[in-house]
Scaffold this motif. Structure first.
Motif, PDB file in Angstrom:
ATOM      1  N   LYS A  90      41.789  12.513  20.690  1.00 47.51           N
ATOM      2  CA  LYS A  90      41.407  12.804  22.097  1.00 47.51           C
ATOM      3  C   LYS A  90      42.049  14.293  22.335  1.00 47.51           C
ATOM      4  O   LYS A  90      43.131  14.684  22.024  1.00 47.51           O
ATOM      5  CB  LYS A  90      42.078  11.916  23.011  1.00 47.51           C
ATOM      6  N   SER A  91      41.328  15.167  22.869  1.00 47.09           N
ATOM      7  CA  SER A  91      41.636  16.663  23.247  1.00 47.09           C
ATOM      8  C   SER A  91      42.685  16.371  24.286  1.00 47.09           C
ATOM      9  O   SER A  91      42.409  15.476  25.224  1.00 47.09           O
ATOM     10  CB  SER A  91      40.484  17.290  23.727  1.00 47.09           C
ATOM     11  N   PRO A  92      43.719  17.254  24.360  1.00 49.10           N
ATOM     12  CA  PRO A  92      44.758  17.087  25.026  1.00 49.10           C
ATOM     13  C   PRO A  92      44.511  17.155  26.531  1.00 49.10           C
ATOM     14  O   PRO A  92      45.129  16.747  27.542  1.00 49.10           O
ATOM     15  CB  PRO A  92      45.685  18.233  24.672  1.00 49.10           C
ATOM     16  N   GLY A  93      43.315  18.035  26.748  1.00 47.93           N
ATOM     17  CA  GLY A  93      42.832  18.287  28.331  1.00 47.93           C
ATOM     18  C   GLY A  93      42.491  17.175  28.690  1.00 47.93           C
ATOM     19  O   GLY A  93      42.094  16.918  30.026  1.00 47.93           O
ATOM     20  N   ILE A  94      42.123  15.867  28.133  1.00 49.43           N
ATOM     21  CA  ILE A  94      41.537  14.642  28.876  1.00 49.43           C
ATOM     22  C   ILE A  94      42.544  13.757  29.098  1.00 49.43           C
ATOM     23  O   ILE A  94      43.178  13.074  28.345  1.00 49.43           O
ATOM     24  CB  ILE A  94      40.566  14.030  27.659  1.00 49.43           C
ATOM     25  N   PRO A  95      42.620  13.500  30.302  1.00 53.10           N
ATOM     26  CA  PRO A  95      43.760  12.564  30.934  1.00 53.10           C
ATOM     27  C   PRO A  95      43.640  11.138  30.672  1.00 53.10           C
ATOM     28  O   PRO A  95      42.333  10.798  30.562  1.00 53.10           O
ATOM     29  CB  PRO A  95      43.756  12.799  32.359  1.00 53.10           C
ATOM     30  N   ASP A  96      44.528  10.412  30.451  1.00 55.47           N
ATOM     31  CA  ASP A  96      44.334   8.843  30.434  1.00 55.47           C
ATOM     32  C   ASP A  96      43.681   8.191  31.729  1.00 55.47           C
ATOM     33  O   ASP A  96      42.992   6.914  31.329  1.00 55.47           O
ATOM     34  CB  ASP A  96      45.907   8.107  30.263  1.00 55.47           C
ATOM     35  N   GLU A 116      49.036  14.563  15.403  1.00 53.89           N
ATOM     36  CA  GLU A 116      49.100  13.362  14.618  1.00 53.89           C
ATOM     37  C   GLU A 116      48.415  13.265  13.404  1.00 53.89           C
ATOM     38  O   GLU A 116      48.709  12.930  12.334  1.00 53.89           O
ATOM     39  CB  GLU A 116      49.147  12.371  15.533  1.00 53.89           C
ATOM     40  N   PHE A 117      46.805  13.407  13.618  1.00 52.25           N
ATOM     41  CA  PHE A 117      45.965  13.234  12.733  1.00 52.25           C
ATOM     42  C   PHE A 117      46.261  14.119  11.490  1.00 52.25           C
ATOM     43  O   PHE A 117      46.381  13.847  10.547  1.00 52.25           O
ATOM     44  CB  PHE A 117      44.531  13.561  13.215  1.00 52.25           C
ATOM     45  N   ALA A 118      46.356  15.388  11.925  1.00 50.29           N
ATOM     46  CA  ALA A 118      46.457  16.597  10.763  1.00 50.29           C
ATOM     47  C   ALA A 118      47.796  16.329  10.066  1.00 50.29           C
ATOM     48  O   ALA A 118      47.770  16.425   8.899  1.00 50.29           O
ATOM     49  CB  ALA A 118      46.412  17.748  11.582  1.00 50.29           C
ATOM     50  N   SER A 119      48.917  16.106  10.743  1.00 49.90           N
ATOM     51  CA  SER A 119      50.302  15.845   9.957  1.00 49.90           C
ATOM     52  C   SER A 119      50.063  14.644   8.800  1.00 49.90           C
ATOM     53  O   SER A 119      50.982  14.828   7.938  1.00 49.90           O
ATOM     54  CB  SER A 119      51.169  15.665  10.902  1.00 49.90           C
ATOM     55  N   LYS A 120      48.914  13.723   8.819  1.00 49.76           N
ATOM     56  CA  LYS A 120      49.294  12.971   7.632  1.00 49.76           C
ATOM     57  C   LYS A 120      48.533  13.510   6.453  1.00 49.76           C
ATOM     58  O   LYS A 120      48.430  13.069   5.314  1.00 49.76           O
ATOM     59  CB  LYS A 120      48.023  11.818   8.239  1.00 49.76           C
ATOM     60  N   LEU A 183      51.723  15.486  22.726  1.00 50.87           N
ATOM     61  CA  LEU A 183      52.962  14.393  22.357  1.00 50.87           C
ATOM     62  C   LEU A 183      52.744  12.961  22.764  1.00 50.87           C
ATOM     63  O   LEU A 183      53.061  12.118  22.435  1.00 50.87           O
ATOM     64  CB  LEU A 183      54.236  14.912  22.804  1.00 50.87           C
ATOM     65  N   ASP A 184      52.069  13.109  24.077  1.00 48.16           N
ATOM     66  CA  ASP A 184      51.561  11.740  24.384  1.00 48.16           C
ATOM     67  C   ASP A 184      50.676  10.688  23.586  1.00 48.16           C
ATOM     68  O   ASP A 184      50.860   9.450  23.665  1.00 48.16           O
ATOM     69  CB  ASP A 184      50.650  11.887  25.713  1.00 48.16           C
ATOM     70  N   ASP A 185      50.285  11.378  22.465  1.00 49.56           N
ATOM     71  CA  ASP A 185      49.167  10.931  21.574  1.00 49.56           C
ATOM     72  C   ASP A 185      49.810  10.619  20.291  1.00 49.56           C
ATOM     73  O   ASP A 185      48.797  10.865  19.192  1.00 49.56           O
ATOM     74  CB  ASP A 185      47.708  11.167  21.652  1.00 49.56           C
ATOM     75  N   ILE A 186      51.043  10.733  19.983  1.00 54.80           N
ATOM     76  CA  ILE A 186      51.381  10.842  18.751  1.00 54.80           C
ATOM     77  C   ILE A 186      51.971   9.100  18.352  1.00 54.80           C
ATOM     78  O   ILE A 186      52.267   8.268  19.222  1.00 54.80           O
ATOM     79  CB  ILE A 186      52.691  11.562  18.286  1.00 54.80           C
ATOM     80  N   ILE A 187      52.033   8.955  17.122  1.00 52.24           N
ATOM     81  CA  ILE A 187      52.392   7.827  16.419  1.00 52.24           C
ATOM     82  C   ILE A 187      53.744   7.947  15.689  1.00 52.24           C
ATOM     83  O   ILE A 187      54.783   7.455  15.935  1.00 52.24           O
ATOM     84  CB  ILE A 187      51.528   6.712  16.034  1.00 52.24           C
ATOM     85  N   ASP A 188      53.318   8.587  14.372  1.00 54.00           N
ATOM     86  CA  ASP A 188      54.357   8.810  13.475  1.00 54.00           C
ATOM     87  C   ASP A 188      54.778  10.373  13.336  1.00 54.00           C
ATOM     88  O   ASP A 188      55.568  10.666  12.441  1.00 54.00           O
ATOM     89  CB  ASP A 188      53.888   8.451  12.102  1.00 54.00           C
ATOM     90  N   PHE A 189      54.255  11.052  14.239  1.00 52.80           N
ATOM     91  CA  PHE A 189      54.205  12.508  13.789  1.00 52.80           C
ATOM     92  C   PHE A 189      55.939  12.797  13.964  1.00 52.80           C
ATOM     93  O   PHE A 189      56.685  12.397  14.905  1.00 52.80           O
ATOM     94  CB  PHE A 189      53.771  13.330  15.186  1.00 52.80           C
ATOM     95  N   LYS A 190      56.497  13.488  12.985  1.00 46.25           N
ATOM     96  CA  LYS A 190      58.023  13.676  12.899  1.00 46.25           C
ATOM     97  C   LYS A 190      58.107  15.139  12.358  1.00 46.25           C
ATOM     98  O   LYS A 190      58.059  15.432  11.057  1.00 46.25           O
ATOM     99  CB  LYS A 190      58.504  12.757  11.906  1.00 46.25           C
TER     100      LYS A 190
END
Length: 466
Positions: A90-96, A116-120, A183-190
């Motif tokens: 999801k683009s960061p500009g789109i609110p929940d 998150e996706f790219a860091s994998k 940051l709202d849409d991270i899971i494992d990003f470290k």
């Protein structure tokens, strides 16, 4: 310590479907820089990719999608093609709060951000920089310090897409400017190194107008860090300190301060030298030749230099880089001097705290151009500077009522306009030799402009046309 940094572990606890990607459907909401970059990386990694944008996708991005045979749509969201996704970026500009996002959440489809996706798909050392203000300057400065000696990319909220850089020329290191929305849409990003420049109310319209929600979002940058990772933060920021007093921080703390002596981290001594100490390794950086002006930029330099020191950049390189760094466009950018009046573009100041730093750094009577989309601003902290330094206010926005109410009695001249060219002409008439004309809006730009960049460029063009 350095082995830990240079050999960052690549184990990822959240699987995106290793080995069966050809059967996984990746849907990307938003066809901008991060969306198209993720689409390209996703396709290269074997996902079935679909890009959907409620608005119009720019021609340059359409061409990329067409040339890479990636399915996309714009000016609509086809729910049947979105709700069958295995994973959604999801683009960061789109609110929940958007209805489609609520449906996605209810369907229990995994939603991630680009970082998150790219860091994998990289084993690079990640430096993530966030904060209410200063993150762009600090990220750009950090990259400037590091690129002199190591292979490093600059991405996140700035420059080319993180995902696309990983695909094109995966760097050994990345400096990432990250927003709360990402940051709202991270899971494992470290990140190996996380930097928090400061915290002040911003984007509260996205956080139910609760400052504590926004604070928690920013602190997600260290959520997955361990004691092998590093957290660099402003030890003068009461909001940061209060949060840290109530929450356990796993990572190794390296604070920076203008007012306190710091044993491990950075501080300013009585001779205006930056002292950085990590373990038993100390470096001293004079601030008298810093290219960037203002106290806030001393802090940005401390944060960037601490990162550089951690990554073993030589002292001489750090010192020279701090002295020749040119700054960031639209952030206290000196445009021209006309009839001994300085015109300063601070269009990137989209919140009150950023404008606070701008007004604080003014050293002459100032004609202040302010206004735009108010995000729940509280202007009280600007009152001392307005009383002391501002000789006239030009309100540039569709709705200036709150600004007029806040500042109308403080200065003799308050003018309203909805045109940048007119705002600059009015400022030209009001300013006298030795004055400053400062565009520092303290508000978002979307009422009259495409973006803060568009607003800043229009200001610079209007100044050049005087």
């Amino acid at each position: 310590m350095n082995e830990a940094i240079n050999n960052q572990q690549s184990e990822k606890s959240f699987s995106f479907g290793e080995g069966i990607r050809g059967q996984l459907r990746l849907v990307i909401l938003g066809g901008g820089e991060s969306g198209v970059g993720t689409a390209l990386l996703g396709k290269a990694k074997g996902y079935k990719v679909f890009v959907s944008d409620k608005g119009k996708v720019k021609e340059k991005y359409k061409d990329v999608l067409l040339n890479n045979e990636i399915e996309f749509e714009d000016e609509q969201h086809t729910e049947s093609k979105i709700l069958n996704a295995d994973i959604i970026m999801k683009s960061p500009g789109i609110p929940d709060k958007v209805a489609l996002v609520k449906q996605i959440r209810e369907a229990k489809i995994t939603v991630v951000s680009e970082i998150e996706f790219a860091s994998k798909f990289t084993d690079a050392t990640l430096v993530a920089i966030t904060g209410s203000n200063g993150k762009t300057t600090t990220a750009t400065l950090t990259h400037h310090l590091l690129k002199q000696e190591i292979n490093v990319g600059l991405a996140g909220n700035i420059g080319d897409s993180f995902a696309k850089q990983i695909l094109d020329k995966d760097h050994d290191n990345y400096v990432l400017e990250v927003s709360s929305f990402q940051l709202d849409d991270i899971i494992d990003f470290k990140p190996k190194i996380a930097v928090l420049t400061n915290l002040s109310p911003d984007h509260l319209d996205r956080y139910d107008y609760k400052f504590e929600n926004y604070i928690a979002s920013k602190f997600r940058v260290i959520e997955n860090q361990t004691e092998d990772d590093y957290f660099i933060y402003d030890a003068d920021d009461e909001v940061i300190l209060e949060y840290m007093s109530k929450h356990q921080i796993q990572s190794r703390k390296l604070p920076f301060s203008l007012t306190k002596v710091i044993e491990q981290g950075a501080y300013l001594d009585h001779d205006n030298n930056i002292i950085i100490t990590i373990d038993n390794n100390k470096i001293i950086m004079p601030t008298n030749n810093l290219a960037l002006e203002g106290k806030h930029n001393v802090k940005n330099a401390m944060a960037a230099s601490t990162v550089a020191h951690l990554l073993k950049i030589r002292k001489q390189t750090i010192r020279e880089s701090l002295e020749n760094f040119q700054g960031v466009e639209h952030r206290l950018e000196h445009v021209l001097k006309i009839n001994k009046v300085r015109y300063i573009n601070d269009s990137k100041a989209t919140n009150v705290n950023a404008t606070y730093f701008a007004l604080e750094s003014m050293d002459a009577p100032t004609v202040w151009i302010v206004g735009g989309v108010d995000k729940g601003n509280e202007y009280r902290e600007l009152f001392p500077f307005v009383n002391e330094k501002v000789k006239a206010i030009i309100c540039l926005g569709v709705d200036n009522a709150k600004l007029m109410e806040s500042f109308g009695n403080m200065v003799d001249v308050v003018v309203e306009t909805q045109y940048m060219s007119e705002a600059v002409k009015i400022a030209y008439r009001l300013a006298e030799a030795g004055d400053n004309v400062l565009l520092s809006p303290a508000c978002a730009s979307f009422d009259l402009f495409e973006s803060y960049e568009d607003r800043g460029r229009q200001f610079k063009n209007a100044v050049r046309n005087l």
